[in-house]
Design a protein around this motif. Structure first.
Motif, PDB file in Angstrom:
ATOM      1  N   GLY A  11       0.427  -1.080   0.129  1.00  0.00           N
ATOM      2  CA  GLY A  11      -0.059   0.176   0.120  1.00  0.00           C
ATOM      3  C   GLY A  11       0.250   1.375  -0.345  1.00  0.00           C
ATOM      4  O   GLY A  11       0.136   2.095   0.825  1.00  0.00           O
ATOM      5  N   PRO A  13       3.251   4.299  -2.106  1.00  0.00           N
ATOM      6  CA  PRO A  13       2.534   4.857  -3.606  1.00  0.00           C
ATOM      7  C   PRO A  13       2.147   4.190  -5.188  1.00  0.00           C
ATOM      8  O   PRO A  13       1.578   4.158  -5.240  1.00  0.00           O
ATOM      9  CB  PRO A  13       4.151   5.950  -3.984  1.00  0.00           C
ATOM     10  CG  PRO A  13       4.610   5.332  -2.885  1.00  0.00           C
ATOM     11  CD  PRO A  13       4.518   4.948  -2.433  1.00  0.00           C
ATOM     12  N   GLY A  15       0.920   0.773  -4.924  1.00  0.00           N
ATOM     13  CA  GLY A  15      -0.155  -0.371  -4.584  1.00  0.00           C
ATOM     14  C   GLY A  15      -1.302   0.607  -4.950  1.00  0.00           C
ATOM     15  O   GLY A  15      -2.152   1.030  -5.167  1.00  0.00           O
ATOM     16  N   GLY A  50       9.393  17.856  -1.686  1.00  0.00           N
ATOM     17  CA  GLY A  50      10.321  17.294  -2.925  1.00  0.00           C
ATOM     18  C   GLY A  50       9.529  16.370  -3.130  1.00  0.00           C
ATOM     19  O   GLY A  50       9.302  16.048  -5.009  1.00  0.00           O
TER      20      GLY A  50
HETATM   21  C1  LIG Z   1      14.057   8.346   2.317  1.00  0.00           C
HETATM   22  C2  LIG Z   1      13.071   8.147   0.945  1.00  0.00           C
HETATM   23  C3  LIG Z   1      13.507  10.178   0.491  1.00  0.00           C
HETATM   24  C4  LIG Z   1      12.767  10.122  -0.301  1.00  0.00           C
HETATM   25  N1  LIG Z   1      12.313  11.306  -1.226  1.00  0.00           N
HETATM   26  C5  LIG Z   1      11.669  12.070  -1.715  1.00  0.00           C
HETATM   27  C6  LIG Z   1      11.727  12.658  -2.893  1.00  0.00           C
HETATM   28  O1  LIG Z   1      12.051  13.749  -1.807  1.00  0.00           O
HETATM   29  N2  LIG Z   1      11.658  12.685  -3.486  1.00  0.00           N
HETATM   30  C7  LIG Z   1      10.227  11.695  -3.914  1.00  0.00           C
HETATM   31  O2  LIG Z   1       9.407  12.069  -5.415  1.00  0.00           O
HETATM   32  N3  LIG Z   1      10.593  10.771  -4.223  1.00  0.00           N
HETATM   33  C8  LIG Z   1      11.541  10.311  -3.103  1.00  0.00           C
HETATM   34  N4  LIG Z   1      11.426   9.053  -2.557  1.00  0.00           N
HETATM   35  C9  LIG Z   1      11.266   8.151  -3.379  1.00  0.00           C
HETATM   36  C10 LIG Z   1       9.862   7.119  -2.842  1.00  0.00           C
HETATM   37  O3  LIG Z   1       9.556   8.362  -1.666  1.00  0.00           O
HETATM   38  C11 LIG Z   1       9.262   5.200  -2.893  1.00  0.00           C
HETATM   39  O4  LIG Z   1      10.339   6.030  -4.655  1.00  0.00           O
HETATM   40  C12 LIG Z   1       8.255   5.216  -3.605  1.00  0.00           C
HETATM   41  O5  LIG Z   1       7.952   5.424  -2.234  1.00  0.00           O
HETATM   42  C13 LIG Z   1       8.080   3.711  -3.658  1.00  0.00           C
HETATM   43  O6  LIG Z   1       7.300   3.491  -3.570  1.00  0.00           O
HETATM   44  P1  LIG Z   1       6.700   2.238  -3.287  1.00  0.00           P
HETATM   45  O7  LIG Z   1       4.792   1.508  -3.394  1.00  0.00           O
HETATM   46  O8  LIG Z   1       7.273   0.830  -4.524  1.00  0.00           O
HETATM   47  O9  LIG Z   1       6.996   1.732  -2.460  1.00  0.00           O
HETATM   48  P2  LIG Z   1       7.213   1.366  -0.654  1.00  0.00           P
HETATM   49  O10 LIG Z   1       7.191   2.930  -0.520  1.00  0.00           O
HETATM   50  O11 LIG Z   1       8.286   1.224  -0.016  1.00  0.00           O
HETATM   51  O12 LIG Z   1       6.370   1.097   0.115  1.00  0.00           O
HETATM   52  C14 LIG Z   1       5.965  -1.092  -0.701  1.00  0.00           C
HETATM   53  C15 LIG Z   1       4.966  -0.636  -0.024  1.00  0.00           C
HETATM   54  O13 LIG Z   1       4.500  -2.418  -0.063  1.00  0.00           O
HETATM   55  C16 LIG Z   1       4.398  -2.953   1.424  1.00  0.00           C
HETATM   56  N5  LIG Z   1       4.805  -4.773   1.353  1.00  0.00           N
HETATM   57  C17 LIG Z   1       5.892  -5.269   1.052  1.00  0.00           C
HETATM   58  N6  LIG Z   1       5.825  -6.493   0.827  1.00  0.00           N
HETATM   59  C18 LIG Z   1       4.119  -6.649   1.113  1.00  0.00           C
HETATM   60  C19 LIG Z   1       3.816  -8.294   1.657  1.00  0.00           C
HETATM   61  N7  LIG Z   1       4.738  -9.153   1.386  1.00  0.00           N
HETATM   62  N8  LIG Z   1       2.707  -8.154   2.394  1.00  0.00           N
HETATM   63  C20 LIG Z   1       2.152  -6.921   2.254  1.00  0.00           C
HETATM   64  N9  LIG Z   1       2.500  -5.461   2.046  1.00  0.00           N
HETATM   65  C21 LIG Z   1       3.506  -5.946   1.683  1.00  0.00           C
HETATM   66  C22 LIG Z   1       5.518  -2.358   2.557  1.00  0.00           C
HETATM   67  O14 LIG Z   1       5.320  -2.278   3.694  1.00  0.00           O
HETATM   68  C23 LIG Z   1       5.156  -1.498   1.727  1.00  0.00           C
HETATM   69  O15 LIG Z   1       3.502  -0.150   2.703  1.00  0.00           O
HETATM   70  C24 LIG Z   1      12.541   8.566  -1.509  1.00  0.00           C
HETATM   71  C25 LIG Z   1      12.512   7.201  -0.640  1.00  0.00           C
HETATM   72  C26 LIG Z   1      13.135   7.594   0.494  1.00  0.00           C
HETATM   73  C27 LIG Z   1      13.126   5.530   0.366  1.00  0.00           C
END
Ligand SMILES: Cc1cc2nc3c(=O)[nH]c(=O)nc-3n(C[C@H](O)[C@H](O)[C@H](O)COP(=O)(O)OP(=O)(O)OC[C@H]3O[C@@H](n4cnc5c(N)ncnc54)[C@H](O)[C@@H]3O)c2cc1C
Length: 416
Positions: A11, A13, A15, A50
């Protein structure tokens, strides 16, 4: 067994956008499964701004950005299951568990992988020395400070210049800690230029390129680290060794897409991205399983993550309504000169969308290059770039009609 149309794992961004898009494109029974007690993935701990520059044309903090999607999800009939960990999966089948429902056996017509990535830790980079307390990954330290209200230390050394480490250099400084420096083994920074400027230069925090840590000292708590310059083979140069006193070592040494579940379902993986091979609808090699966000490849900007989620959600909805028509001949997309990887790696569909966006990273910094898309010798598209850098993902969006009569292979390369 519970029957659903689309099950989204994760869940964050990716998802959130995928679930919304599947729902808005006609999927009726959409489930969003998140192992944390809250939605938003990594965003609730990213309290700096950001986020959302492209999608909302505003500079939002991570929690604000996530909340916009959470509010939209709440207006729909999407079923959100928090504290729910997906343990096993195969095509059309998931096993998840949570404290309220116990074991959930879910049959889904389409599954969207959105599990994000995790940080590399000390054992993965083999730093010699003692194993004291005080060594954190940058993301863990971020969670401590921003969500738990705990300061992990006062005198900090950071290994690796990934974006999370750069952001934490600034965060520790703002909280009154002394950041001794950021040490990066490569000869170029690992993070975005904007983060080098805003998080290091603006706070006079030194960045030492071509340096690494060769020893950690301190039995109970970190007391010192030994740093050294490295040569062109990345071997530490003995004569440059020096000790730095510190109580905290932060590691910002890379992110790994979290794909244990994908592998369980026999999804074909790309060894370079560490994520599944996907087509332009973000569908993996297993029919009905889609992937988006950091689980597919590590993104710099959350806007691109949300866009990929939208594509995967639409793909999943079209998959279950049988709208996706596959091309007779799939097109393999390859990276040519100075291209590390390209996503999607394959084009398989007819009329999926009017536009296709390719995401790519280069191997080396280069100035004044042309990014070209070739079908054999035929030039389909070119764009001039003043500079390309490995940490800065490049986006190439084309009208899909350009790809109507191409052969079975496309190459994207950086030409001088
Ligand atoms: C410290 C940091 C700073 C950042 N700064 C910026 C910024 O300034 N500007 C910008 O645009 N972007 C920024 N980013 C990048 C951006 O936040 C990430 O690219 C984005 O959050 C990735 O989204 P995602 O949904 O792929 O993964 P995530 O946000 O990691 O979400 C994945 C989710 O899946 C869940 N999950 C995993 N496995 C399972 C399972 N087996 N069962 C149930 N749930 C599960 C996890 O708990 C998690 O909630 C930053 C990232 C980080 C880490």
């Amino acid at each position: 067994m519970i029957d659903v149309d689309v099950a989204v794992i994760g869940g964050g961004p990716a998802g959130l956008a995928a679930a919304l898009s599947a729902y808005r494109n006609g999927a009726k029974n959409v489930w969003l499964l998140e192992r944390n007690p809250e939605l938003g993935g990594i965003l609730p701990q990213c309290i700096h701004d950001g986020f959302g520059n492209f999608i909302f044309k505003e500079m939002l903090t991570g929690p604000e950005y996530a909340q916009r999607y959470i509010d939209e999800v709440k207006k729909t009939g999407i079923t959100v299951k928090l504290n729910t960990m997906v343990l096993e999966m195969g095509p059309e089948r998931l096993i998840a568990v949570n404290p309220k429902d116990g074991l959930l056996d879910i049959k889904a017509k389409a599954i969207i992988l959105a599990m994000g990535c995790r940080e590399r830790t000390r054992p993965q980079i083999l730093i010699p020395g003692y194993r004291p307390a005080g060594i954190y990954t940058a993301g863990v330290a971020q969670r401590y400070i921003n969500m738990e209200g705990v300061m992990p230390g006062k005198k900090v050394v950071i290994l690796g210049s990934g974006d999370v480490g750069l952001i934490m250099a600034r965060r520790f400084t703002l909280e009154g800690a002394k950041v001794e420096g950021v040490y990066e083994i490569m000869s170029n920074p690992g993070g975005l230029t904007r983060n080098i400027v805003q998080c290091l230069n603006d706070y006079d925090i030194p960045l030492h390129l071509s340096h690494t840590i060769v020893n950690i000292k301190g039995k109970k708590r970190v007391e010192e680290v030994t740093v050294a310059q490295v040569d062109s083979q990345m071997t530490p140069i003995k004569s440059t060794k020096r000790d730095i006193s510190c109580d905290t070592l932060l590691l910002s040494v890379g992110l790994i897409p979290e794909n244990e579940l994908s592998k369980m379902a026999d999804v074909a993986m790309d060894p370079i991205t560490g994520g599944p091979v996907v087509d332009e609808a973000m569908e993996t090699s297993v029919s009905g399983i889609f992937a988006c966000g950091n689980v597919a490849h590590v993104h710099d900007l959350v806007d691109d993550v949300s866009k990929a989620g939208e594509t995967a959600g639409k793909g999943a909805a079209e998959h279950i309504s049988d709208k996706i028509k596959k091309r007779k001949v799939p097109v393999i997309v390859k990276g040519g000169r100075n291209i590390r990887y390209v996503v999607p790696q394959i084009i398989r569909n007819e009329d999926f969308d009017k536009r296709i966006t390719f995401y790519l990273r280069v191997n080396d910094v280069e100035e004044d290059v042309k990014l070209v898309l070739l079908s054999g010798e035929k030039l389909l598209y070119k764009r001039k770039e003043n500079v390309v850098k490995p940490p800065e993902m490049v986006r190439l969006t084309l009208l899909s009609k350009f790809l109507e009569n191409v052969g079975n292979e496309l190459t994207i390369e950086a030409q001088k």
